[in-house]
Design an enzyme around this catalytic site. Structure first.
Site, mmCIF file in Angstrom:
data_model
loop_
_atom_site.group_PDB
_atom_site.id
_atom_site.type_symbol
_atom_site.label_atom_id
_atom_site.label_comp_id
_atom_site.label_asym_id
_atom_site.label_seq_id
_atom_site.Cartn_x
_atom_site.Cartn_y
_atom_site.Cartn_z
ATOM 1 N N GLN A 255 0.820 -1.214 0.000
ATOM 2 C CA GLN A 255 0.000 0.000 0.000
ATOM 3 C C GLN A 255 0.848 1.255 0.000
ATOM 4 O O GLN A 255 0.482 2.269 -0.600
ATOM 5 C CB GLN A 255 -0.931 0.001 1.216
ATOM 6 C CG GLN A 255 -2.065 -0.989 1.124
ATOM 7 C CD GLN A 255 -2.903 -0.783 -0.123
ATOM 8 O OE1 GLN A 255 -3.629 0.197 -0.241
ATOM 9 N NE2 GLN A 255 -2.801 -1.703 -1.066
ATOM 10 N N HIS A 258 1.686 3.034 -3.321
ATOM 11 C CA HIS A 258 0.676 3.756 -4.101
ATOM 12 C C HIS A 258 1.059 5.221 -4.287
ATOM 13 O O HIS A 258 0.856 5.793 -5.362
ATOM 14 C CB HIS A 258 -0.688 3.669 -3.418
ATOM 15 C CG HIS A 258 -1.513 2.505 -3.877
ATOM 16 N ND1 HIS A 258 -2.018 2.400 -5.143
ATOM 17 C CD2 HIS A 258 -1.911 1.390 -3.219
ATOM 18 C CE1 HIS A 258 -2.690 1.274 -5.263
ATOM 19 N NE2 HIS A 258 -2.647 0.634 -4.116
ATOM 20 N N GLU A 322 -9.254 1.306 5.257
ATOM 21 C CA GLU A 322 -9.734 0.873 3.948
ATOM 22 C C GLU A 322 -9.529 -0.639 3.812
ATOM 23 O O GLU A 322 -10.430 -1.378 3.437
ATOM 24 C CB GLU A 322 -8.958 1.602 2.856
ATOM 25 C CG GLU A 322 -9.306 1.167 1.445
ATOM 26 C CD GLU A 322 -8.379 1.770 0.405
ATOM 27 O OE1 GLU A 322 -8.761 1.768 -0.782
ATOM 28 O OE2 GLU A 322 -7.261 2.208 0.757
ATOM 29 N N HIS A 323 -8.319 -1.092 4.108
ATOM 30 C CA HIS A 323 -7.993 -2.514 4.106
ATOM 31 C C HIS A 323 -7.499 -2.897 5.499
ATOM 32 O O HIS A 323 -6.669 -2.192 6.076
ATOM 33 C CB HIS A 323 -6.873 -2.835 3.113
ATOM 34 C CG HIS A 323 -7.101 -2.322 1.730
ATOM 35 N ND1 HIS A 323 -6.559 -1.135 1.268
ATOM 36 C CD2 HIS A 323 -7.818 -2.830 0.697
ATOM 37 C CE1 HIS A 323 -6.928 -0.941 0.019
ATOM 38 N NE2 HIS A 323 -7.696 -1.948 -0.358
ATOM 39 N N ASP A 356 -7.142 -6.603 -4.249
ATOM 40 C CA ASP A 356 -6.960 -5.490 -5.180
ATOM 41 C C ASP A 356 -7.160 -5.928 -6.626
ATOM 42 O O ASP A 356 -7.520 -5.121 -7.476
ATOM 43 C CB ASP A 356 -5.554 -4.912 -5.034
ATOM 44 C CG ASP A 356 -5.531 -3.657 -4.176
ATOM 45 O OD1 ASP A 356 -6.600 -3.233 -3.709
ATOM 46 O OD2 ASP A 356 -4.431 -3.101 -3.973
ATOM 47 N N HIS A 415 -54.455 15.503 2.174
ATOM 48 C CA HIS A 415 -53.997 14.113 2.221
ATOM 49 C C HIS A 415 -55.154 13.199 2.630
ATOM 50 O O HIS A 415 -55.385 12.143 2.026
ATOM 51 C CB HIS A 415 -52.849 13.962 3.236
ATOM 52 C CG HIS A 415 -51.505 14.373 2.710
ATOM 53 N ND1 HIS A 415 -51.200 15.666 2.367
ATOM 54 C CD2 HIS A 415 -50.377 13.644 2.468
ATOM 55 C CE1 HIS A 415 -49.956 15.731 1.958
ATOM 56 N NE2 HIS A 415 -49.422 14.505 2.009
#
Length: 425
Positions: A255, A258, A322-323, A356, A415
């Site tokens: 990660q 990235h 996230e992970h 991924d 109504h």
């Protein structure tokens, strides 16, 4: 990576913060770019592409010949890998489709809910330092399964004004209808407002850096839906005495590579594991092609030594990664305690990179703590759920007085009358 030994809970909020740009300045820059696209259309997109991507793009839309060239130039083994991943993703996501279920709430009163595809969707695929063609599979497969009529894709070109062949091959494989050579904030703006070439869409999907994330949040305020605020990638790894230090280091680096604004977190039970992981990080980092980016990300990353298992899980739930990788023998038991995470990887042989690319689950996931409230992308992300109801004469007679009484109590006489005039017949 900085090490924190059993930090006090009062420090967690500060220690778990993600690296972010100064918010006011970021929004000012992004707003300016969006306004340029809104008023300048294609010309603005091309000018901004030259400014930020250093690429001259004469025709924003990818041509049929470019698709053919991409397919012929791509390695056959990679094509097979992409199609294998696509098949797994389809298998997992197809099970998310459902048929409407008719519910009779009382005799003569039938209600049901139907999933209807969003007609026009936009997919943003990061290019920049890495062409993320895998994200096309993650977004294009559920979009096509959902039944979206128009699937528009934007991705930043290289300095020659081209898109990576794997991006074009994957886009064609999943059935994307139009592909454009535009990236960054200008691509988000083009899909949000529409230009002479790039269609306006109803919802925009896809991850990106802080600028892209900010752009998505700003256009959402103008009525364009987005999947989620998916920013820079992140992973949290929980490791106990059974963990393999080389596995853990590899997961952290997967990660960190990235980008410089990515963040990785390691939570260990035993302090002696820290030195082993740090040594592995140094060894593995040295041979990575993207080692400079990964090294910068590691500067924003942290190791926590948390002696108590329950406390470690509380910290991880507070971080809402996230992970989340549970590198331990009792991963199945601990997984039941996870309440905040985008996607969870159990045990020593479930690297995050499998999710991924090819296991079948979706990798477009909430970051920056949004996993406390958001889910990852699924088929549901590409549909609206519309409710229906149908009453017989008997059904209206049975429910009518209930509606009248409630409407009258709220002072909404019209109504009540909409029911009353029918019951009188």
């Amino acid at each position: 990576m900085k090490v924190y030994d059993n930090p006090a809970r009062s420090e967690w909020n500060t220690l778990l913060q993600r690296p972010v740009a100064e918010a006011a300045r970021l929004e000012e820059i992004v707003s300016g770019i969006l306004q340029q696209v809104k008023t300048g259309g294609d010309a603005a997109v091309k000018a901004l592409t030259l400014q930020f991507d250093k690429a001259v793009v004469d025709d924003l839309q990818v041509s049929e010949s470019e698709f053919r060239d991409a397919a012929s130039s791509l390695d056959e083994a990679l094509k097979t890998a992409i199609l294998t991943a696509k098949a797994n993703i389809e298998t997992f996501h197809r099970r998310q489709l459902s048929e409407p279920e008719m519910v009779e709430t009382m005799p003569g009163v039938q209600c049901w809910r139907k999933a209807v595809a969003i007609e026009k969707v936009g997919l943003y695929i990061p290019g920049g330092t890495a062409p993320l063609f895998s994200t096309i599979l993650m977004l294009g497969v559920p979009a096509r399964l959902a039944g979206c009529k128009e699937i528009v894709l934007c991705s930043p070109p290289d300095k020659q004004g081209k898109l990576h062949p794997a991006i074009l091959f994957a886009a064609e494989a999943v059935g994307v209808t139009k592909v454009f050579k535009a990236g960054g904030v200008q691509a988000i703006g083009a899909m949000a407002y529409g230009t002479a070439t790039i269609p306006k869409v109803s919802k925009i999907f896809g991850p990106g850096n802080q600028y892209v994330t900010c752009a998505k949040q700003l256009i959402q305020q103008e009525g364009i839906a987005i999947d989620m605020p998916a920013g820079p990638s992140e992973v949290a790894v929980y490791a106990d005495a059974s963990a393999n230090a080389s596995f853990v280091a590899a997961d952290l680096l997967s990660q960190a590579e990235h980008g410089v604004d990515s963040q990785v977190i390691l939570v260990v039970r035993e302090k002696q594991l820290v030195a082993k992981v740090q040594q592995e990080l140094d060894t593995q980092l040295a041979v990575l092609p993207r080692k400079d980016l990964a090294a910068k990300a590691l500067e924003n990353s942290k190791i926590f030594v948390i002696t108590e298992e329950a406390t470690a899980l509380e910290l991880l739930n507070e971080y809402a990664a996230e992970h989340l990788i549970l590198a331990c023998d009792n991963a199945g038991v601990l997984a039941r305690q996870v309440v905040n995470a985008g996607s969870v990887f159990l045990g020593h042989y479930s690297p995050e990179s499998v999710g991924d690319y090819a296991s079948g689950t979706n990798h477009t996931l909430p970051t920056n703590g949004y996993a406390k409230a958001y889910s990852g992308v699924s088929v549901d992300s590409f549909v609206k759920k519309i409710t229906f109801q149908q009453l017989t004469r008997q059904g209206l007679q049975m429910i009518g007085r209930t509606v009248e009484l409630m409407a009258e109590a709220e002072g909404l006489e019209a109504h009540a009358n909409a029911v009353r005039v029918r019951m009188g017949k």
